[in-house]
Design an enzyme around this catalytic site. Structure first.
Site, PDB file in Angstrom:
ATOM      1  N   LYS A  70       0.815  -1.234   0.000  1.00 44.77           N
ATOM      2  CA  LYS A  70       0.000   0.000   0.000  1.00 44.77           C
ATOM      3  C   LYS A  70       0.841   1.273   0.000  1.00 44.77           C
ATOM      4  CE  LYS A  70      -4.048  -2.036   2.205  1.00 44.77           C
ATOM      5  NZ  LYS A  70      -5.031  -1.937   3.303  1.00 44.77           N
ATOM      6  N   ASP A 107     -10.224   2.312   2.780  1.00 46.89           N
ATOM      7  CA  ASP A 107     -10.345   1.503   4.004  1.00 46.89           C
ATOM      8  C   ASP A 107     -11.154   2.212   5.087  1.00 46.89           C
ATOM      9  OD1 ASP A 107      -8.938  -0.727   3.107  1.00 46.89           O
ATOM     10  OD2 ASP A 107      -7.002   0.126   3.697  1.00 46.89           O
TER      11      ASP A 107
END
Ligand code: ATR
Length: 279
Positions: A70, A107
Site C-alpha cells: 500500500k 479503508d
C-alpha cells in the site's frame, strides 16, 4: 457495454491466494451488470511498480493493493485522494485514459460505512478507543475523526507510535495517543486495528473499559470469531463485530471509483458470511 471484452481489474498483494476480493467484485459485477473481470495477482518485493505497469499495459483499468504494497502504491500514484494523501497508503488505483494513476484509500470509508450503515453504530459524540498504530490504523484515522467523536484514544504496544499518529491527525479532531497502560475510563466503541488477531492474541486491555451498551469491532475477520470478538462478547458488548463488512464496503467504494456505480452491499455481505462459514 456488455458487448466486447470485460474491463480487467486485479488485487496485488503478497500473500494473495486467499484474498476474498475477486469473489466480492464478481458478486458486484453480477449484481450491477457491469462487464468486469477481477483477478488476484501475486507480486514480489521490489517488483510491485513493474507489475502494476505491466497490468496497465496489458489493458487493465485499475487495481486494489493489499499488504505489503500500500505504501509503494502511494508512491506510484500520480494524484492522490485526500484520504490517501494523509494515510500514506493507497489501496485503490484507477488507471486513467492518459495513462496516469489516481490513488485512493477506501479503508476508512469502508470501516465507517460498515459501522454506521450496516450496524447502526453512531460515532458522533462517542468515546472511541482505537487499538494499534500501524498502517491499518493510519488508513482509517481521518474518516473516523471526521465523524466527530467526543474523544479518540489510540493505544499501541509501542506507545511512541500512537503518540506520533495522534499528533499527525490532531487537525481533524480530538485525538490522544499512548500505551495500553494509559487506557483509562470507559469507551462506547473499541476498534481493534492491531495485528494481534492474526496470531490469535488479544491486546492487553483493562477489564471494564467497554461501556454498558458499547461495541467492539475487529478490523480483522475470520470464519470463527476472532479473539477480540470473543473478548467483546465476554465484556457484554451490545455488538461484537469482525471486519468482513469493512472489507466489502471498502471494495464497494473502489468499485464506485472505477465504475461510478454503487453495489448494494447488504445482500453480498450476507452471502459472503454464509460462504465463510462453510469454508
Ligand atoms: P498493519 O499494516 O496491519 O497495521 P503494521 O504496520 O505492522 O501492520 O502494524 C501492526 C500493529 O499491530 C502495530 O500497532 C503493532 O504494535 P507495535 O507498533 O507495538 O508493533 C500491533 N501488534 C502486532 N501484534 C500485536 C500483539 N500481539 N499485541 C498487541 N499489538 C500487536
Amino acid at each position: 457495454m456488455s458487448s466486447g471484452k470485460p474491463d480487467r481489474y486485479a488485487v496485488f498483494g503478497n500473500p494473495i491466494a486467499h484474498s476474498k476480493s475477486p469473489r466480492i467484485h464478481a458478486l458486484f459485477a453480477a449484481q450491477t451488470g457491469e462487464a468486469v473481470e477481477y483477478s488476484a495477482l501475486l507480486s514480489e518485493p521490489g517488483k510491485f511498480a513493474q507489475d502494476v505497469r505491466k497490468f496497465q499495459m496489458a489493458g487493465g483499468k485499475g487495481c486494489n493493493i493489499t499488504v505489503p504494497f500500500k505504501q509503494e502504491a502511494w508512491v506510484l500514484a500520480d494524484e492522490l485522494s485526500d484520504y490517501a494523501a494523509r494515510a500514506g497508503a493507497v489501496n485503490t488505483l484507477a488507471f486513467r485514459a492518459d495513462g496516469s494513476l489516481y490513488g485512493a484509500n477506501t479503508d476508512g470509508i469502508g470501516l465507517v460505512r460498515d459501522l454506521q450503515r450496516n450496524h447502526d453504530i453512531r460515532l458522533q459524540g462517542k468515546n472511541i478507543l482505537l487499538l494499534g498504530a500501524g498502517g491499518a490504523v493510519r488508513g482509517v484515522l481521518q474518516p473516523i475523526l471526521e465523524t466527530q467523536p467526543e474523544s479518540l484514544f489510540i493505544a499501541n504496544r509501542t506507545a511512541d507510535k500512537a503518540l506520533e499518529l495522534a499528533q499527525d491527525f490532531a487537525e481533524f479532531g480530538q485525538v490522544v495517543g499512548g500505551g495500553f497502560a494509559a487506557v483509562k475510563g470507559r469507551f462506547d466503541l473499541i476498534i481493534n486495528g492491531t495485528a494481534a488477531s492474526l496470531q490469535g492474541e488479544l491486546p492487553p486491555l483493562p477489564a471494564g473499559c467497554l461501556s454498558a451498551g458499547g461495541c467492539a469491532y475487529d478490523m480483522m475477520y475470520s470464519a470463527k470469531p476472532t479473539a477480540f470478538v470473543e473478548w467483546g462478547r465476554a465484556q457484554g458488548a451490545a455488538q461484537a463485530l469482525d471486519g468482513l463488512g469493512m472489507l466489502v464496503e471498502q471494495a464497494a467504494e473502489a468499485f464506485f471509483i472505477w465504475r461510478d456505480i454503487r453495489p448494494d452491499t447488504q445482500a453480498i455481505l450476507k452471502k459472503l458470511r454464509e460462504e465463510l462459514a462453510v469454508g
